[in-house]
Enzyme design. Structure first.
Site: not given
Ligand code: AMP
Ligand code: MG
Length: 483
Positions: A111, A88, A90-91, A250-251
């Site tokens: 983001k 989900g 998360g940020r 998810d990507n």
């Molecule tokens: P990503 O690597 O950007 O595709 O993120 C993978 C997952 O980790 C997603 O659910 C993001 O929302 C979560 N996520 C990545 N960085 C953070 C952060 N600093 N705080 C909260 N959630 C994060």
């Molecule tokens: Mg992602």
């Protein structure tokens, strides 16, 4: 703030709470606009000209939400390096869907905007370097004519984020035709409520593939359309030497746009096994593995759709598998055609495949630069390179020229095709790093310069040699997930 002509019409936020959390961005201390994308502003028919820098900083930090926005964090799951996880936003928050004049719908997402229900142990924030990096690479991809999410703005938050060290915090405004992912389907499918799955299917079709609204088997048609789109996408990545680096489900978007620019980077010397990401130790997401993983991810998508493809599970699995198994042949055909374009080959010749593979094998053995080898063949190499006097290469070149002479079109046409398919400049890793490092010291000149150059990657431009050459240090480039 009301001076900006947003045209929000929010639909995803109207779905039930299974799909999202209603949440606003967490305000930041001292926002400061770093980058604003004028071209994208105009494409979206937005007008920021009547807003001060301060207003824009308040806007793009989420401190002051525009009228008509309805901010949510979207729920999704995903296979990360093969392991299923609930994720989900998360940020990130989706502040709304903006309609441009021609009624195109765009997600406007912040983001780095603070914690949500999906933050797990994260701080909900993002650091300046990675957000600027996403801005550079996503905009470069768009100019390379590859479907992608875009970047409208970056603001510094005036707050620090703690990673391995303390870093300046930032928020990126990401624009996408939607943020629905394979992982969104996985999240809903895992809840095992068929009506929710049907809602997501209908929503996705309405938004991205209205042409199948009245089909007999919408779920199967959607699967086939996504196979098609993602196949084209990965062929495009291969064309320009792009390594995504973290092709988790998810990507992967349902729209077929490239999303999530974390550890991605472009090949310099040609090595099919290239991996840049420090955490990809097995090479799951290596350059040459990208089509294999695309198919793997599509199979996960197919699994979600089974209950909607048919009432008889066995039969549904059978037709979904048949669809997935069309991928290899599709990819192979499109990949060869893409390489034909890179070499200016018109029509088909049974020896094309070996001609292409022999060049790639030579490039690999000699550590030739991927982009510049094709520039050399277009007589546009930035530097004279002894490498291309190699006997084997000259021999190959003769075969290529013979094949070109069989083209049933003029050589002008061949060159035109090559110029449309071979960029003369790509985001070179060391130049991107240079620009990010200067921006970290408040010097925005290098980043603006690289953005300007990458805006026209197929055009010959004056004085860009430096941006066309691979790093001289020869050190292996590594990217990190510490975003
Ligand atoms: P990503 O690597 O950007 O595709 O993120 C993978 C997952 O980790 C997603 O659910 C993001 O929302 C979560 N996520 C990545 N960085 C953070 C952060 N600093 N705080 C909260 N959630 C994060
Ligand atoms: Mg992602």
């Amino acid at each position: 703030m009301n001076k900006i002509n947003w045209n929000f019409e929010n639909t995803y936020s109207g779905l039930s709470n299974s799909f999202k959390q209603n949440i606003n961005p967490t305000p930041v201390k001292d926002p400061e606009l770093v980058l604003l994308n004028k071209q994208l502003e105009s494409k979206l028919n937005l007008d920021f000209s009547k807003s001060s820098n301060k207003d824009l900083s308040e806007l793009f930090s989420g401190n002051s939400l525009p009228d008509g926005s309805n901010s949510i964090a979207q729920a999704y799951a995903g296979h990360q390096f093969g392991h299923f996880t609930m994720l989900g936003d998360g940020r990130a928050v989706l502040i709304g869907e903006h309609l441009s004049k021609n009624n195109q719908r765009y997600d406007i997402q912040f983001k780095g905007s603070g914690k949500t229900a999906f933050s797990r142990n994260g701080d909900g924030r993002a650091a300046l370097g990675p957000m600027l990096r996403e801005y550079i690479i996503s905009e470069a991809m768009n100019s390379l004519r590859i479907p992608t999410t875009r970047s409208l703005a970056v603001v510094k938050t005036g707050e620090e984020v703690i990673r391995e060290t303390s870093l300046p915090g930032a928020i990126l405004t990401r624009v996408a035709s939607s943020h629905i992912r394979v992982g969104t389907f996985q999240y809903i499918a895992a809840r095992q409520k068929k009506d929710e799955l049907k809602t997501l299917l209908n929503y996705s079709i309405e938004r991205h593939y209205p042409e199948i609204k009245n089909s007999n088997n919408q779920a199967l048609d959607l699967l086939n359309l996504l196979i098609d789109r993602q196949c084209n996408l990965v062929v495009n990545w291969m064309r320009v030497g792009f390594v995504h680096g973290v092709m988790n489900t998810d990507n992967m978007t349902i729209s077929g746009e490239t999303i999530d620019y974390g550890p991605c980077a472009f090949l310099d010397l040609y090595d099919p096994k290239t991996v840049f990401s420090s955490i990809d130790q097995t090479g799951r997401y290596a350059y040459c593995n990208q089509p294999v993983i695309t198919k793997w991810n599509l199979a996960r998508f197919a699994e979600c759709l089974i209950p909607l493809i048919g009432k008889n599970k066995e039969e549904a699995v059978k037709v979904a598998s048949e669809a997935i198994n069309t991928f290899e042949k599709k990819y192979e055909d499109r990949w060869i055609n893409m390489m034909r374009n890179k070499l200016g080959l018109i029509g088909l010749d049974s020896k094309d495949k070996s001609l292409i593979l022999d060049l790639l094998t030579w490039m690999h053995e000699k550590k030739a630069d991927y982009t510049n080898t094709f520039c050399h063949l277009m007589n546009l190499h930035p530097n004279k390179d002894e490498l291309y006097n190699d006997k084997y290469f000259l021999n190959w070149r003769k075969r290529w020229e013979e094949r070109l002479s069989k083209n049933d079109s003029s050589s002008k046409k061949s060159i035109e095709i090559m110029k449309n398919n071979n960029p003369v400049v790509i985001p070179r890793n060391h130049k991107v790093e240079e620009a990010l490092s200067a921006a970290g010291q408040n010097d925005l000149k290098p980043i603006n310069k690289i953005l300007e150059i990458l805006n026209k990657p197929y055009d010959e431009q004056k004085e860009i040699k430096d941006y066309q050459s691979p790093s001289k240090s020869g050190e292996k480039y590594q990217t990190f997930c510490g975003t």
